[in-house]
Motif scaffolding. Structure first.
Motif, PDB file in Angstrom:
ATOM      1  N   ARG A  32       0.760  -1.142   0.029  1.00 39.55           N
ATOM      2  CA  ARG A  32      -0.091   0.030  -0.004  1.00 39.55           C
ATOM      3  C   ARG A  32       0.859   1.432   0.135  1.00 39.55           C
ATOM      4  O   ARG A  32       0.522   2.292  -0.678  1.00 39.55           O
ATOM      5  N   LEU A  33       1.717   1.402   0.818  1.00 41.33           N
ATOM      6  CA  LEU A  33       2.807   2.480   0.765  1.00 41.33           C
ATOM      7  C   LEU A  33       3.640   2.601  -0.453  1.00 41.33           C
ATOM      8  O   LEU A  33       3.729   3.670  -1.306  1.00 41.33           O
ATOM      9  N   GLY A  34       3.972   1.413  -1.349  1.00 43.64           N
ATOM     10  CA  GLY A  34       4.416   1.486  -2.502  1.00 43.64           C
ATOM     11  C   GLY A  34       3.372   1.907  -3.532  1.00 43.64           C
ATOM     12  O   GLY A  34       3.776   2.726  -4.390  1.00 43.64           O
ATOM     13  N   GLN A  35       2.178   1.716  -3.520  1.00 44.48           N
ATOM     14  CA  GLN A  35       1.000   2.240  -4.530  1.00 44.48           C
ATOM     15  C   GLN A  35       0.885   3.655  -4.251  1.00 44.48           C
ATOM     16  O   GLN A  35       0.824   4.539  -5.328  1.00 44.48           O
ATOM     17  N   GLU A  36       1.163   4.202  -3.073  1.00 39.40           N
ATOM     18  CA  GLU A  36       1.198   5.723  -2.560  1.00 39.40           C
ATOM     19  C   GLU A  36       2.234   6.346  -3.570  1.00 39.40           C
ATOM     20  O   GLU A  36       2.119   7.447  -4.187  1.00 39.40           O
ATOM     21  N   VAL A  37       3.497   5.680  -3.576  1.00 41.14           N
ATOM     22  CA  VAL A  37       4.636   6.252  -4.378  1.00 41.14           C
ATOM     23  C   VAL A  37       4.424   6.465  -5.531  1.00 41.14           C
ATOM     24  O   VAL A  37       4.608   7.345  -6.374  1.00 41.14           O
ATOM     25  N   VAL A  38       3.869   5.341  -6.372  1.00 45.73           N
ATOM     26  CA  VAL A  38       3.411   5.338  -7.769  1.00 45.73           C
ATOM     27  C   VAL A  38       2.362   6.208  -7.802  1.00 45.73           C
ATOM     28  O   VAL A  38       2.518   6.933  -9.027  1.00 45.73           O
ATOM     29  N   ARG A  51       1.983   2.825 -18.775  1.00 47.89           N
ATOM     30  CA  ARG A  51       2.290   1.902 -19.047  1.00 47.89           C
ATOM     31  C   ARG A  51       2.753   1.637 -20.515  1.00 47.89           C
ATOM     32  O   ARG A  51       2.408   2.276 -21.358  1.00 47.89           O
ATOM     33  N   PRO A  52       3.826   0.884 -20.830  1.00 47.48           N
ATOM     34  CA  PRO A  52       4.421   0.027 -19.891  1.00 47.48           C
ATOM     35  C   PRO A  52       5.515   0.653 -18.961  1.00 47.48           C
ATOM     36  O   PRO A  52       6.187   1.659 -19.470  1.00 47.48           O
ATOM     37  N   PHE A  53       5.479   0.201 -17.742  1.00 43.74           N
ATOM     38  CA  PHE A  53       6.436   0.972 -16.765  1.00 43.74           C
ATOM     39  C   PHE A  53       7.776   0.312 -17.117  1.00 43.74           C
ATOM     40  O   PHE A  53       8.210  -0.802 -17.346  1.00 43.74           O
ATOM     41  N   ARG A  54       8.697   1.314 -17.126  1.00 47.51           N
ATOM     42  CA  ARG A  54      10.091   0.987 -17.404  1.00 47.51           C
ATOM     43  C   ARG A  54      11.111   0.869 -16.124  1.00 47.51           C
ATOM     44  O   ARG A  54      10.684   1.357 -15.072  1.00 47.51           O
ATOM     45  N   GLN A  55      12.195   0.339 -16.414  1.00 47.36           N
ATOM     46  CA  GLN A  55      13.030   0.411 -15.151  1.00 47.36           C
ATOM     47  C   GLN A  55      13.387   1.793 -14.854  1.00 47.36           C
ATOM     48  O   GLN A  55      13.690   2.053 -13.336  1.00 47.36           O
ATOM     49  N   GLU A  56      13.531   2.832 -15.523  1.00 41.58           N
ATOM     50  CA  GLU A  56      13.707   3.914 -15.368  1.00 41.58           C
ATOM     51  C   GLU A  56      12.756   4.488 -14.448  1.00 41.58           C
ATOM     52  O   GLU A  56      12.728   5.426 -13.402  1.00 41.58           O
ATOM     53  N   ASP A  57      11.325   4.273 -14.540  1.00 41.37           N
ATOM     54  CA  ASP A  57      10.309   4.721 -13.954  1.00 41.37           C
ATOM     55  C   ASP A  57      10.340   4.085 -12.473  1.00 41.37           C
ATOM     56  O   ASP A  57      10.229   4.589 -11.434  1.00 41.37           O
ATOM     57  N   TYR A  58      10.877   2.793 -12.164  1.00 40.98           N
ATOM     58  CA  TYR A  58      11.101   1.999 -11.278  1.00 40.98           C
ATOM     59  C   TYR A  58      12.167   2.976 -10.201  1.00 40.98           C
ATOM     60  O   TYR A  58      12.052   3.335  -8.970  1.00 40.98           O
ATOM     61  N   LEU A  59      13.143   3.397 -10.652  1.00 39.00           N
ATOM     62  CA  LEU A  59      14.294   4.328 -10.141  1.00 39.00           C
ATOM     63  C   LEU A  59      13.784   5.442  -9.843  1.00 39.00           C
ATOM     64  O   LEU A  59      14.136   6.001  -8.555  1.00 39.00           O
ATOM     65  N   ARG A  60      12.942   6.230 -10.544  1.00 40.42           N
ATOM     66  CA  ARG A  60      12.289   7.442 -10.298  1.00 40.42           C
ATOM     67  C   ARG A  60      11.305   7.168  -8.806  1.00 40.42           C
ATOM     68  O   ARG A  60      11.257   8.094  -8.062  1.00 40.42           O
ATOM     69  N   CYS A  61      10.498   6.152  -8.721  1.00 39.22           N
ATOM     70  CA  CYS A  61      10.090   5.634  -7.503  1.00 39.22           C
ATOM     71  C   CYS A  61      10.998   5.625  -6.330  1.00 39.22           C
ATOM     72  O   CYS A  61      10.567   6.323  -5.255  1.00 39.22           O
ATOM     73  N   LEU A  62      12.040   5.085  -6.498  1.00 39.10           N
ATOM     74  CA  LEU A  62      12.916   5.329  -5.352  1.00 39.10           C
ATOM     75  C   LEU A  62      13.421   6.670  -4.948  1.00 39.10           C
ATOM     76  O   LEU A  62      13.635   6.839  -3.735  1.00 39.10           O
ATOM     77  N   THR A 107      13.338  11.350  -1.475  1.00 36.93           N
ATOM     78  CA  THR A 107      13.111  13.073  -1.547  1.00 36.93           C
ATOM     79  C   THR A 107      11.936  13.418  -0.544  1.00 36.93           C
ATOM     80  O   THR A 107      12.016  14.206   0.287  1.00 36.93           O
ATOM     81  N   HIS A 108      10.885  12.707  -0.619  1.00 42.55           N
ATOM     82  CA  HIS A 108       9.523  12.978  -0.001  1.00 42.55           C
ATOM     83  C   HIS A 108       9.447  12.149   1.373  1.00 42.55           C
ATOM     84  O   HIS A 108       8.685  12.758   2.277  1.00 42.55           O
ATOM     85  N   TRP A 109       9.883  11.086   1.454  1.00 44.34           N
ATOM     86  CA  TRP A 109       9.697  10.263   2.687  1.00 44.34           C
ATOM     87  C   TRP A 109      10.959  10.324   3.766  1.00 44.34           C
ATOM     88  O   TRP A 109      10.999   9.824   4.740  1.00 44.34           O
ATOM     89  N   GLY A 110      12.352  10.686   3.103  1.00 40.49           N
ATOM     90  CA  GLY A 110      13.446  10.655   3.515  1.00 40.49           C
ATOM     91  C   GLY A 110      13.820   9.097   3.792  1.00 40.49           C
ATOM     92  O   GLY A 110      14.677   8.781   4.717  1.00 40.49           O
ATOM     93  N   TRP A 111      13.325   8.158   2.819  1.00 38.79           N
ATOM     94  CA  TRP A 111      13.825   6.744   2.996  1.00 38.79           C
ATOM     95  C   TRP A 111      15.320   6.708   2.656  1.00 38.79           C
ATOM     96  O   TRP A 111      15.473   6.817   1.374  1.00 38.79           O
ATOM     97  N   ASN A 112      16.127   6.379   3.501  1.00 42.16           N
ATOM     98  CA  ASN A 112      17.701   6.627   3.217  1.00 42.16           C
ATOM     99  C   ASN A 112      17.851   5.176   2.618  1.00 42.16           C
ATOM    100  O   ASN A 112      17.955   4.177   3.390  1.00 42.16           O
ATOM    101  N   HIS A 113      18.351   5.327   1.193  1.00 45.11           N
ATOM    102  CA  HIS A 113      18.832   4.066   0.539  1.00 45.11           C
ATOM    103  C   HIS A 113      19.872   4.592  -0.589  1.00 45.11           C
ATOM    104  O   HIS A 113      19.791   5.849  -0.787  1.00 45.11           O
TER     105      HIS A 113
END
Length: 174
Positions: A38-44, A55-66, A71-77
């Motif tokens: 559910r948190l991941g869906q909020e990101v998307v 669609r189709p979702f690309r690998q670059e879009d996945y990296l954009r989610c990260l 940036t917005h949640w401060g998830w340190n990775h």
């Protein structure tokens, strides 16, 4: 003045203890993955409109989610190895702090976020979790397989989409 982060951490600790003691361990892990999905869906939902990702979702879009999560949640990775169909992510400090010291299942939330995004948009996602040493854990790593390959089939970790999450998403999109 009390630290609100300390209070939030304490509340999460008590909530985790209560839920973990009520639920069967396998259902507890499943519940944590669902929270992550559910948190991941909020990101998307935030990333897709702002970047006109269709669609189709690309690998670059996945990296954009990260990037958005950082940036917005401060998830340190840190995104490490990126190959076709695979993304390696290192997490220098556990976002759950000392709460993760007694509950290794909390990693399922991150697996749900990362795998849920992949499963929903690529039709497949598998998340390998390597918990780091220390209390709380440090230098954890996750490998997200964005496509079904012989390598992704043999590694341990949850696969996505989960049946219930896919049904809910289809119902919500209708």
């Amino acid at each position: 003045m009390p630290d609100s982060k300390e209070f939030s951490q304490r509340v999460l600790e008590r909530l985790s203890e209560a839920v973990k003691n009520i639920l069967h361990p396998s259902f507890y892990e499943h519940t944590l993955r669902e929270i992550g999905i559910r948190l991941g869906q909020e990101v998307v939902d935030h990333v897709r409109p702002s970047h006109a990702t269709a669609r189709p979702f690309r690998q670059e879009d996945y990296l954009r989610c990260l990037e958005w999560m950082n940036t917005h949640w401060g998830w340190n990775h840190e995104v490490g190895v990126v190959t076709k169909g695979q993304v390696g992510i290192s997490i220098p400090h556990c976002p759950f702090g000392r709460l993760a010291a007694n509950d290794p299942h909390l990693c399922q939330i991150e697996a749900g976020m990362l795998g849920g995004i992949a499963g929903d948009h690529f039709g497949y996602g598998k998340v390998e979790i390597c918990r780091g040493p220390g209390v709380p854990p440090k230098e954890c790593s996750l490998t997200v397989h964005l496509e079904r390959t012989p390598q992704s089939m043999i590694v341990e970790g949850p696969s996505f989409p989960l049946a219930s999450a896919g049904k809910e998403r289809a119902h919500r999109d209708a």
